[in-house]
Write an enzyme that holds these catalytic residues in place. Structure first.
Site, PDB file in Angstrom:
ATOM      1  N   ARG A 115       0.827  -1.233   0.000  1.00 40.37           N
ATOM      2  CA  ARG A 115       0.000   0.000   0.000  1.00 40.37           C
ATOM      3  C   ARG A 115       0.849   1.266   0.000  1.00 40.37           C
ATOM      4  NH1 ARG A 115      -2.824  -3.208   3.614  1.00 40.37           N
ATOM      5  NH2 ARG A 115      -4.677  -4.129   2.675  1.00 40.37           N
ATOM      6  N   LYS A 158       3.069  11.615 -10.866  1.00 41.71           N
ATOM      7  CA  LYS A 158       2.271  10.737 -11.733  1.00 41.71           C
ATOM      8  C   LYS A 158       3.084   9.474 -11.979  1.00 41.71           C
ATOM      9  CE  LYS A 158      -0.649  13.741 -14.546  1.00 41.71           C
ATOM     10  NZ  LYS A 158      -0.911  14.200 -15.922  1.00 41.71           N
ATOM     11  N   GLU A 205       8.988  18.537 -24.713  1.00 46.48           N
ATOM     12  CA  GLU A 205       8.543  19.011 -23.391  1.00 46.48           C
ATOM     13  C   GLU A 205       9.247  20.324 -23.036  1.00 46.48           C
ATOM     14  OE1 GLU A 205       6.029  17.624 -22.012  1.00 46.48           O
ATOM     15  OE2 GLU A 205       6.037  15.469 -22.425  1.00 46.48           O
ATOM     16  N   LYS A 216       6.773  23.564 -12.947  1.00 43.29           N
ATOM     17  CA  LYS A 216       5.945  22.383 -12.703  1.00 43.29           C
ATOM     18  C   LYS A 216       5.596  22.295 -11.218  1.00 43.29           C
ATOM     19  CE  LYS A 216       5.047  17.599 -13.674  1.00 43.29           C
ATOM     20  NZ  LYS A 216       5.309  16.396 -14.429  1.00 43.29           N
ATOM     21  N   GLU A 257      -4.600  17.014 -10.906  1.00 43.45           N
ATOM     22  CA  GLU A 257      -5.029  17.394 -12.251  1.00 43.45           C
ATOM     23  C   GLU A 257      -6.539  17.595 -12.365  1.00 43.45           C
ATOM     24  OE1 GLU A 257      -2.775  15.645 -15.600  1.00 43.45           O
ATOM     25  OE2 GLU A 257      -4.652  15.717 -16.705  1.00 43.45           O
ATOM     26  N   ARG A 294      -3.374  21.946 -13.605  1.00 44.77           N
ATOM     27  CA  ARG A 294      -2.329  20.999 -14.035  1.00 44.77           C
ATOM     28  C   ARG A 294      -2.518  20.583 -15.492  1.00 44.77           C
ATOM     29  NH1 ARG A 294       0.572  16.166 -10.572  1.00 44.77           N
ATOM     30  NH2 ARG A 294       1.926  15.461 -12.251  1.00 44.77           N
ATOM     31  N   ASN A 330      -0.536  19.692 -20.298  1.00 46.82           N
ATOM     32  CA  ASN A 330      -0.895  18.864 -21.456  1.00 46.82           C
ATOM     33  C   ASN A 330      -0.843  19.648 -22.768  1.00 46.82           C
ATOM     34  OD1 ASN A 330      -1.327  16.632 -19.811  1.00 46.82           O
ATOM     35  ND2 ASN A 330      -3.451  17.215 -19.424  1.00 46.82           N
ATOM     36  N   HIS A 337      -0.585  17.955 -26.140  1.00 50.38           N
ATOM     37  CA  HIS A 337      -0.735  16.515 -25.921  1.00 50.38           C
ATOM     38  C   HIS A 337      -1.940  15.881 -26.617  1.00 50.38           C
ATOM     39  CE1 HIS A 337       2.563  17.105 -23.215  1.00 50.38           C
ATOM     40  NE2 HIS A 337       2.527  15.872 -22.763  1.00 50.38           N
ATOM     41  N   HIS A 368      -1.067  12.653 -28.602  1.00 48.16           N
ATOM     42  CA  HIS A 368      -1.593  11.306 -28.333  1.00 48.16           C
ATOM     43  C   HIS A 368      -2.109  10.670 -29.618  1.00 48.16           C
ATOM     44  CE1 HIS A 368      -0.880  11.369 -24.144  1.00 48.16           C
ATOM     45  NE2 HIS A 368      -1.742  12.324 -23.874  1.00 48.16           N
ATOM     46  N   HIS A 404       7.156  10.334 -27.995  1.00 47.38           N
ATOM     47  CA  HIS A 404       6.230  11.226 -27.299  1.00 47.38           C
ATOM     48  C   HIS A 404       6.648  12.691 -27.465  1.00 47.38           C
ATOM     49  CE1 HIS A 404       3.491  12.627 -24.192  1.00 47.38           C
ATOM     50  NE2 HIS A 404       4.500  13.237 -23.597  1.00 47.38           N
TER      51      HIS A 404
HETATM   52  P1  NAD Z   1      12.949   6.229 -21.508  1.00 48.63           P
HETATM   53  O1  NAD Z   1      12.843   6.107 -20.063  1.00 48.63           O
HETATM   54  O2  NAD Z   1      12.502   5.097 -22.353  1.00 48.63           O
HETATM   55  O3  NAD Z   1      14.447   6.576 -21.881  1.00 48.63           O
HETATM   56  C1  NAD Z   1      14.793   6.722 -23.239  1.00 48.63           C
HETATM   57  C2  NAD Z   1      16.032   5.912 -23.603  1.00 48.63           C
HETATM   58  O4  NAD Z   1      17.183   6.572 -23.093  1.00 48.63           O
HETATM   59  C3  NAD Z   1      16.073   4.504 -23.026  1.00 48.63           C
HETATM   60  O5  NAD Z   1      16.562   3.642 -24.017  1.00 48.63           O
HETATM   61  C4  NAD Z   1      17.072   4.603 -21.877  1.00 48.63           C
HETATM   62  O6  NAD Z   1      17.738   3.394 -21.652  1.00 48.63           O
HETATM   63  C5  NAD Z   1      18.004   5.657 -22.394  1.00 48.63           C
HETATM   64  N1  NAD Z   1      18.695   6.448 -21.377  1.00 48.63           N
HETATM   65  C6  NAD Z   1      18.171   6.965 -20.237  1.00 48.63           C
HETATM   66  N2  NAD Z   1      19.069   7.756 -19.640  1.00 48.63           N
HETATM   67  C7  NAD Z   1      20.185   7.716 -20.389  1.00 48.63           C
HETATM   68  C8  NAD Z   1      21.453   8.365 -20.306  1.00 48.63           C
HETATM   69  N3  NAD Z   1      21.708   9.244 -19.352  1.00 48.63           N
HETATM   70  N4  NAD Z   1      22.382   8.087 -21.254  1.00 48.63           N
HETATM   71  C9  NAD Z   1      22.097   7.241 -22.272  1.00 48.63           C
HETATM   72  N5  NAD Z   1      20.900   6.633 -22.433  1.00 48.63           N
HETATM   73  C10 NAD Z   1      19.971   6.871 -21.499  1.00 48.63           C
HETATM   74  O7  NAD Z   1      12.142   7.498 -22.070  1.00 48.63           O
HETATM   75  P2  NAD Z   1      11.819   8.942 -21.499  1.00 48.63           P
HETATM   76  O8  NAD Z   1      11.638   9.782 -22.696  1.00 48.63           O
HETATM   77  O9  NAD Z   1      12.766   9.369 -20.452  1.00 48.63           O
HETATM   78  O10 NAD Z   1      10.413   8.729 -20.778  1.00 48.63           O
HETATM   79  C11 NAD Z   1       9.273   8.392 -21.517  1.00 48.63           C
HETATM   80  C12 NAD Z   1       8.223   7.898 -20.553  1.00 48.63           C
HETATM   81  O11 NAD Z   1       7.902   8.953 -19.641  1.00 48.63           O
HETATM   82  C13 NAD Z   1       6.920   7.510 -21.222  1.00 48.63           C
HETATM   83  O12 NAD Z   1       6.516   6.262 -20.733  1.00 48.63           O
HETATM   84  C14 NAD Z   1       5.934   8.588 -20.785  1.00 48.63           C
HETATM   85  O13 NAD Z   1       4.618   8.100 -20.693  1.00 48.63           O
HETATM   86  C15 NAD Z   1       6.495   8.985 -19.454  1.00 48.63           C
HETATM   87  N6  NAD Z   1       6.131  10.328 -19.007  1.00 48.63           N
HETATM   88  C16 NAD Z   1       5.671  10.464 -17.737  1.00 48.63           C
HETATM   89  C17 NAD Z   1       5.339  11.709 -17.248  1.00 48.63           C
HETATM   90  C18 NAD Z   1       4.913  11.844 -15.816  1.00 48.63           C
HETATM   91  O14 NAD Z   1       4.520  12.955 -15.416  1.00 48.63           O
HETATM   92  N7  NAD Z   1       4.949  10.805 -15.036  1.00 48.63           N
HETATM   93  C19 NAD Z   1       5.498  12.838 -18.049  1.00 48.63           C
HETATM   94  C20 NAD Z   1       5.964  12.676 -19.357  1.00 48.63           C
HETATM   95  C21 NAD Z   1       6.287  11.403 -19.821  1.00 48.63           C
HETATM   96  N1  GLY Z   2       3.453  15.497 -17.500  1.00 46.28           N
HETATM   97  C1  GLY Z   2       2.216  16.090 -17.141  1.00 46.28           C
HETATM   98  C2  GLY Z   2       1.948  16.087 -15.681  1.00 46.28           C
HETATM   99  O1  GLY Z   2       2.771  15.712 -14.893  1.00 46.28           O
HETATM  100  O2  GLY Z   2       0.874  16.458 -15.279  1.00 46.28           O
END
Ligand code: NAD
Ligand code: GLY
Length: 346
Positions: free
Chosen positions: A120, A142, A184, A219, A229, A233, A237, A240, A244, A256
């Site tokens: 939990r 998130k 972003e 942020k 949100e 918040r 988006n 977005h 999407h 993305h």
């Molecule tokens: P990711 O985590 O897949 O990383 C991208 C690639 O970079 C991977 O292959 C990873 O191994 C590599 N990598 C990471 N750090 C590295 C470094 N320092 N040097 C070399 N390679 C490295 O992708 P991302 O773009 O970081 O994240 C995308 C995800 O984030 C999606 O799933 C999306 O839905 C999510 N997201 C979440 C939020 C949130 O608020 N929680 C906001 C935006 C996106």
């Molecule tokens: N990435 C959008 C949010 O955190 O609300």
């Protein structure tokens, strides 16, 4: 090192600096009282940074274990989520133990959701290593995994206990992943305006630390005002709705961040056409893309993108909450009938 305090239900700090990974142990020690820590990371980040992080944590007296997932969005799924939970349970992790999410947004979202739900909820620390994760996903709580039916369909709001962003880790990011973060970053430049716009327009690499700091501070303000949100918040988006659509139509092969970049320009085009975004600001937005040689042309027709928007989870009944750009640093949320989206984007 810069410190940004986030005053959510459970307050925490975001530490942004250069070469701070070797000191992770002492930084975590100030916040996390656990005995055992599980580092969740992906195979690429594991080969680059787990050694230094694990060594520092061990020096600070933690018992450290490592769980490595395959890099990529496909790991943000039920089976990998279940495998980490099984590992925690089989290894006897208790409520007093914690998780370290070391990597990009995939690791952060997945490990964060594990932390939100195991027993939990246990504490976790975000150590983001991509541009996207440092400026956006590691802050705000998130957490989520994907289902066959779509991205981020199962998740929780669960704030980390600490975020440690070492901007030097971005030096090893491949160009494709920098480009992914740029969508972003352009979003924050448009939302914040002023210094953030100027820095992103000049090239954020001129002062990466400041670019991360400005994005996170914005942020933070948004998340403090609206953690779940329900209102403001939604500004985060920006771009977005179209993004999407593009991602889904490409079966998630279109990244993305690139999709967000296309989505922001589609909104800017629409508002400029309507006369609600001045030509001066419109061309300043275009400059952001020119700085990074970023393509913003839509890879699919507006008709197809709008069809997908109809089944997007952010759509409420027949209306959509669209973030529109009235000027740089002046974005607002407007309710729009979904049936009017196609005409608006043209
Ligand atoms: P990711 O985590 O897949 O990383 C991208 C690639 O970079 C991977 O292959 C990873 O191994 C590599 N990598 C990471 N750090 C590295 C470094 N320092 N040097 C070399 N390679 C490295 O992708 P991302 O773009 O970081 O994240 C995308 C995800 O984030 C999606 O799933 C999306 O839905 C999510 N997201 C979440 C939020 C949130 O608020 N929680 C906001 C935006 C996106
Ligand atoms: N990435 C959008 C949010 O955190 O609300």
């Amino acid at each position: 090192m810069k410190t940004i305090k986030v005053n959510t239900g459970r307050p925490y700090e975001v530490l942004i600096g250069e070469n701070i990974l070797p000191n992770v142990g002492e930084l975590v020690k100030k916040v996390i009282k656990a005995e055992r820590l599980l580092i969740v990371t992906d195979d690429i980040v594991n080969s680059l940074y787990t050694g230094i992080v694990a060594e520092s944590l061990a020096k600070s007296g933690y018992q450290v274990e490592i769980f490595v997932i395959e890099n990529g969005e496909q790991s943000k799924c039920l089976s990998v989520y279940g495998a980490i939970l099984d590992f925690l349970a089989d290894s006897g992790y208790t409520r007093k133990d914690a998780i370290i999410a070391l990597g990009g947004g995939v690791v952060g979202d997945l490990a964060g959701f594990v932390a939100a739900t195991y027993l939990r909820g246990i504490e976790f620390v975000q150590i983001p290593t991509t541009l996207l994760a440092q400026i956006d996903s590691s802050v705000g709580g998130k957490t989520a995994i994907d289902l066959e039916a779509g991205k981020n369909l199962v998740g929780a709001f669960w704030q980390p206990s600490l975020v440690i962003a070492d901007v030097l880790t971005l030096n090893t990011l491949p160009c494709k992943e920098i480009e992914n973060g740029l969508g972003e970053l352009i979003k924050y430049a448009c939302l914040i305006g002023g210094e953030a716009y100027e820095l992103v327009a000049k090239g954020y690499q001129k002062d990466t630390l400041r670019a991360v700091e400005l994005s996170v501070a914005y942020k933070r303000d948004i998340v403090e005002a609206d953690e779940r949100e329900g209102g403001v918040r939604r500004l985060l988006n920006l771009g977005h709705t179209v993004a999407h659509g593009i991602e889904k139509l490409s079966s998630y092969t279109f990244t993305h961040g690139k999709a967000v970049a296309c989505g922001i320009m589609a909104i800017a085009n629409a508002e400029h056409r309507k006369g609600t975004l001045s030509s001066e600001d419109y061309y300043k937005i275009k400059e952001l893309y020119a700085t990074y040689n970023l393509d913003y042309s839509l890879p699919y027709s507006i008709k197809d993108i709008c069809e997908v928007a109809k089944v997007d989870k952010k759509a409420e009944a027949k209306d959509i909450n669209l973030v529109v750009i009235k000027g740089i640093g002046n974005c607002t949320i407007e309710k729009m009938e979904l049936s009017k989206l196609k005409e608006y984007l043209k």
